[in-house]
Design an enzyme around this catalytic site. Structure first.
Site, mmCIF file in Angstrom:
data_model
loop_
_atom_site.group_PDB
_atom_site.id
_atom_site.type_symbol
_atom_site.label_atom_id
_atom_site.label_comp_id
_atom_site.label_asym_id
_atom_site.label_seq_id
_atom_site.Cartn_x
_atom_site.Cartn_y
_atom_site.Cartn_z
ATOM 1 N N ARG A 162 -6.397 6.571 -2.082
ATOM 2 C CA ARG A 162 -6.429 7.425 -0.885
ATOM 3 C C ARG A 162 -7.848 7.953 -0.595
ATOM 4 N NH1 ARG A 162 -2.032 5.415 -0.885
ATOM 5 N NH2 ARG A 162 -0.055 6.395 -0.332
ATOM 6 N N SER A 236 2.870 12.022 3.035
ATOM 7 C CA SER A 236 2.582 12.812 1.827
ATOM 8 C C SER A 236 1.499 13.835 2.149
ATOM 9 C CB SER A 236 2.069 11.919 0.697
ATOM 10 O OG SER A 236 2.979 10.904 0.396
ATOM 11 N N GLU A 338 -3.855 15.310 0.605
ATOM 12 C CA GLU A 338 -4.159 13.990 1.182
ATOM 13 C C GLU A 338 -4.510 14.140 2.664
ATOM 14 O OE1 GLU A 338 -1.352 10.484 0.817
ATOM 15 O OE2 GLU A 338 -1.699 10.473 2.975
#
Ligand code: FAD
Ligand code: EPU
Length: 342
Positions: A162, A236, A338
């Site tokens: 990520r 998320s 995130e």
């Protein structure tokens, strides 16, 4: 070049936050982008794709530029691969479907991820055992200060879990214009991700095809993740934390069903959804399904924070901070966001 003033960004972010942009414009090619930037150097600029990985914490006192650069081109092919370039403003899932229809393999596990092609390298999107870097060839990006286009190869992008150079050192310095993917002519299926294997079995799939894998991924995603057109969210909210094996072993003694899996470098990736589910606010054992006003933690997937209607970005951030503290106090692990806070 057309600039609108005081535009609500609610339709442009999947969290459905009703924050305003002082100025707003769209661009379809590099020249239009350059014109916006050259004529408005005094403004902070936010480049927007599908708005599915941002949380607007307040009104944006600058210029929001929505990337609408389209086009998909097959550049060339060799015995094993086909090199396909897509404009940053192409919808990601539509691009995945376009490739599957032509039997170009490699991104079928990334079906149904919201957002646009241009953001796919930003956080090296990933799902069900595949990450963007597995199929990435190169990209062209516009350097905002120097006003020139630079090509980034895979190693230039510094991809991680990520992460990429565009989220780190080069944050806000480049506008991604297009991305070239190196896709396979003969699929190398990746179906070992637990729930994907189970779903393929449930579907009775005997022989793997790109379409079958894509359908299985779509089924799982639709059963677990809230549909942003019904409940605001950005997927998320936190990353799954990476911890040393020694810390994982200690935690396992206290919490035997702690979920996590080993990475090649020896670290353990712990399921943040599990951590969030297994602790809670003072009067409850779990954050999962918790709601305060219109801000909440989704009832099927604790890693996803949601906006039930009129939550502000600030309320979602406050809830996320309470969750971070609670997870730290219970497990000694700091969760990292995130989602990009704007
Ligand atoms: P945006 O939200 O518009 O932008 C994200 C960031 O990238 C911002 O900082 C923005 O300024 C910047 N940016 C966007 N485009 C450009 C550009 N062309 N040039 C420079 N900067 C740019 N992500 C995963 O990795 N895996 C998943 O499985 C996944 N599932 C999701 C499920 C749901 C229901 C939702 C809502 C989100 C999910 N996400 C997932 C997160 C999100 O979809 C991805 O991160 C996606 O790539 C974001 O694309 P976007 O175009 O919406 O980006
Ligand atoms: N879990 C729980 N409770 C929950 C949620 C998850 O216990 O409420 C545990 C379960 O043990 C489950 C494990 O977590 O087996 C993993 O859950 P899941 O397969 O749903 O995946 P995830 O780790 O929660 C990650 C990505 C998703 C991606 C899926 C599938 C991150 C931060 N998230 O979620 O990406 O779609 O795997 O690969 O890595 C996103 O980035 O926005 C995103 C949705």
């Amino acid at each position: 070049m057309q600039i609108q003033e005081n535009i609500s960004l609610k339709p442009y972010n999947t969290f459905g936050i009703d924050a305003k942009a002082r100025y707003f414009g769209t661009f379809k090619d590099r020249d239009e982008l350059e014109e916006f930037i050259t004529h408005n150097p005094q403004f902070n600029t936010l480049i927007l794709g599908g708005g599915s990985n941002i949380l607007l914490s307040k009104d944006f006192d600058g210029l929001v530029l929505k990337n609408e650069m389209k086009g998909i081109t097959e550049l060339h092919e060799d015995n094993e691969n086909v090199y396909v370039r897509a404009g940053a403003g192409e919808n990601w899932h539509r691009f995945v479907m376009y490739c599957i229809e032509r039997s170009w393999a490699g991104i079928e596990n990334l079906s149904l991820i919201p957002g646009n092609v241009g953001a796919s390298p930003m956080q090296n999107i990933g799902a069900y055992g595949v990450e963007l870097e597995d199929v990435f060839f190169d990209l062209e990006a516009f350097n905002i200060n120097e006003k020139k286009v630079i090509t980034f190869t895979r190693s230039d992008c510094e991809f991680g879990y990520r992460e990429s150079i565009f989220k780190g050192k080069y944050k806000d310095r480049f506008v991604i214009l297009n991305v070239t993917y190196k896709l396979q002519k003969k699929p190398r299926f990746k179906t070992r991700y637990g729930s994907l294997e189970q779903e393929l079995q449930k579907m009775g799939v005997k022989e793997l095809t790109l379409k079958a894998v894509s359908d299985a991924v779509i089924n799982i995603r639709m059963s677990r993740l809230p549909d942003p057109s019904k409940i605001g969210n950005a997927g998320s909210f936190f990353k799954n934390p990476l911890i040393p094996n020694s810390q994982f072993k200690e935690l396992k003694e206290k919490f035997p069903d702690l979920a996590g899996h080993s990475l090649l470098n020896g670290e353990i990736k712990v399921a943040a959804g599990w951590l969030i589910e297994k602790c809670g606010p003072q009067d409850s054992v779990s954050w999962k399904g918790f709601r305060k006003g219109d801000a909440g933690c989704h009832a099927n997937q604790a890693l996803v924070l949601v906006n039930y209607g009129n939550a502000s970005g600030k309320e979602i951030i406050e809830l996320s901070e309470e969750i971070v503290k609670s997870v730290y106090n219970t497990f000694g692990i700091w969760l990292e966001r995130e989602v990009n806070i704007i």
